[in-house]
Design an enzyme around this catalytic site. Sequence first.
Site, short mmCIF file in Angstrom:
data_model
loop_
_atom_site.label_atom_id
_atom_site.label_comp_id
_atom_site.label_asym_id
_atom_site.label_seq_id
_atom_site.Cartn_x
_atom_site.Cartn_y
_atom_site.Cartn_z
N PRO A 88 -2.74 -3.69 0.03
CA PRO A 88 -2.38 -5.10 0.23
C PRO A 88 -0.87 -5.20 -0.40
O PRO A 88 0.20 -5.51 0.22
CB PRO A 88 -3.08 -5.84 0.37
CG PRO A 88 -4.45 -5.52 0.19
CD PRO A 88 -4.68 -4.75 -0.23
N GLU A 115 -13.18 -4.03 -5.13
CA GLU A 115 -11.46 -5.20 -5.28
C GLU A 115 -10.55 -4.26 -5.05
O GLU A 115 -9.03 -4.26 -5.40
CB GLU A 115 -11.73 -5.88 -6.80
CG GLU A 115 -12.95 -6.70 -7.02
CD GLU A 115 -13.03 -8.46 -5.55
OE1 GLU A 115 -14.01 -8.41 -4.66
OE2 GLU A 115 -11.83 -7.99 -4.97
N ARG A 153 -0.54 10.85 16.85
CA ARG A 153 0.55 11.17 18.65
C ARG A 153 1.45 11.61 17.83
O ARG A 153 2.76 11.73 19.00
CB ARG A 153 0.68 9.80 18.71
CG ARG A 153 1.30 8.51 17.89
CD ARG A 153 0.75 7.22 19.12
NE ARG A 153 1.21 7.35 20.33
CZ ARG A 153 2.53 7.07 20.65
NH1 ARG A 153 3.83 6.74 19.44
NH2 ARG A 153 2.97 6.49 21.74
N ASP A 168 12.65 10.84 25.84
CA ASP A 168 13.35 10.12 25.10
C ASP A 168 13.88 8.85 25.34
O ASP A 168 14.87 8.17 25.26
CB ASP A 168 14.73 10.93 25.81
CG ASP A 168 14.62 10.19 27.77
OD1 ASP A 168 14.91 11.71 28.40
OD2 ASP A 168 13.96 9.54 28.13
C1 LIG Z 1 -10.80 -4.84 -1.16
N1 LIG Z 1 -9.31 -4.65 -1.17
C2 LIG Z 1 -8.76 -6.28 -0.98
C3 LIG Z 1 -8.72 -3.35 -1.48
C4 LIG Z 1 -7.64 -4.17 -2.02
C5 LIG Z 1 -7.20 -3.07 -2.75
C6 LIG Z 1 -6.72 -1.47 -2.52
C7 LIG Z 1 -7.46 -1.76 -0.71
C8 LIG Z 1 -8.48 -2.57 -0.88
C9 LIG Z 1 -9.21 -2.13 0.83
N2 LIG Z 1 -8.74 -3.46 1.53
C10 LIG Z 1 -7.03 -3.10 2.22
C11 LIG Z 1 -6.85 -1.83 2.80
C12 LIG Z 1 -5.36 -2.06 2.86
C13 LIG Z 1 -4.96 -3.60 3.74
C14 LIG Z 1 -3.64 -3.33 4.40
N3 LIG Z 1 -3.40 -4.88 4.37
O1 LIG Z 1 -2.85 -2.59 4.77
C15 LIG Z 1 -5.72 -4.22 4.05
N4 LIG Z 1 -6.84 -4.48 2.66
#
Ligand SMILES: CN(C)c1ccccc1CNc1ccc(C(N)=O)cn1
Length: 251
Positions: A88, A115, A153, A168
Site C-alpha cells: 500500500p 503486517e 498482455r 493502434d
Molecule cells: C498485509 N498488508 C497490509 C501488507 C502490508 C505491507 C506490504 C504488503 C501487504 C500485503 N497487502 C497488500 C499489498 C498491496 C496492496 C496494494 N494496494 O497494492 C494492498 N495490500
Amino acid sequence: MRIALMTLFPEMTGLVTGFGVTRRAIESGRLSLEAVNPRDFTDDRHRTVDDRPFGGGPGMVMKVEPLERALSAARERVGPARVIYLSPQGRPLTQRKAQELAAEPALILVAGRYEGVDERFIEARVDEQISIGDYVLSGGELPALVLVDAVARLLPGVLGHEDSAAQDSFSGELENLLDCPHYTRPEEHQGRVVPEVLRSGDHERIRRWRLKQALGRTWRWRPDLLEARRVSGWTEEEERLLNEYIGEYEQ
Ligand SMILES: CN(C)c1ccccc1CNc1ccc(C(N)=O)cn1
C-alpha cells in the site's frame, strides 16, 4: 520475460498460469512465472517465516532471513531482475508503468503477508514498491498477479491483434483515454440497436466515431485523464470531436 513471485502461497500463481491470455503467454514461451516460497528457505523445525514485531503491536512481521534466501533462489531462476514489493506504500501501478515493466528481461515480485516484511529487506533488496490502489489486502499476491496480467498482455505477440487496427487504438491501451463502446452480433437486442456508423464499413468515419466516444466518456467519467491528455498532446480534431460530443450531450 521471466517472472519470479516470492510468496507463501505458491498455488495462487494458478490464477495466471491456468487461464486465458496469461496462460497462452506462458505456453507460448513469451512469459515464465514461477513461485519461490520463503518457507522453503527456513532453517528451523517449524519452518518459521514470521515473528513478533519489535516495539509490540498486533500481528506478525515476515522475517528477513527466509526472504533473503528466497530472493537468492529467485535470482538463480530468473537472472538479474528488478525487485518489486507490492505494498500500500507503493507508487500506483499505471498503464505507463506496465509498459515500462514489459520492457524488462525479468522481474522478481515480493508478496507480503501478515503486517508486511522486515524493513531491512526492503532497504537492502527492493528496487521499487508498487501499489494497485488505495486499499489494504491480506497479502501482496493478488496485486502481484494483477501486475503480471497487465504486463503480460503488453508482451509482443501475446495479444493476437498486432496487425488489426485495434492495436493502434488510442484508448484501447488507455493512452490516457477511456475506451470506446464495443458491440457484436446481434444487431438488435431488446429494442437496442448497434450504432449505424459501426455497420457502415466507412473506416475513417468509424475511427472518428470511436475517438469521439472515447473523448466524451473520458470527459464524463474521468476528466482528470483528459487533462493529462491535453498536456501530453491534443489534436485539433480531438478538440472538435469533444466539443461536438459535449454539444450533443447537453442538448
Ligand atoms: C498485509 N498488508 C497490509 C501488507 C502490508 C505491507 C506490504 C504488503 C501487504 C500485503 N497487502 C497488500 C499489498 C498491496 C496492496 C496494494 N494496494 O497494492 C494492498 N495490500
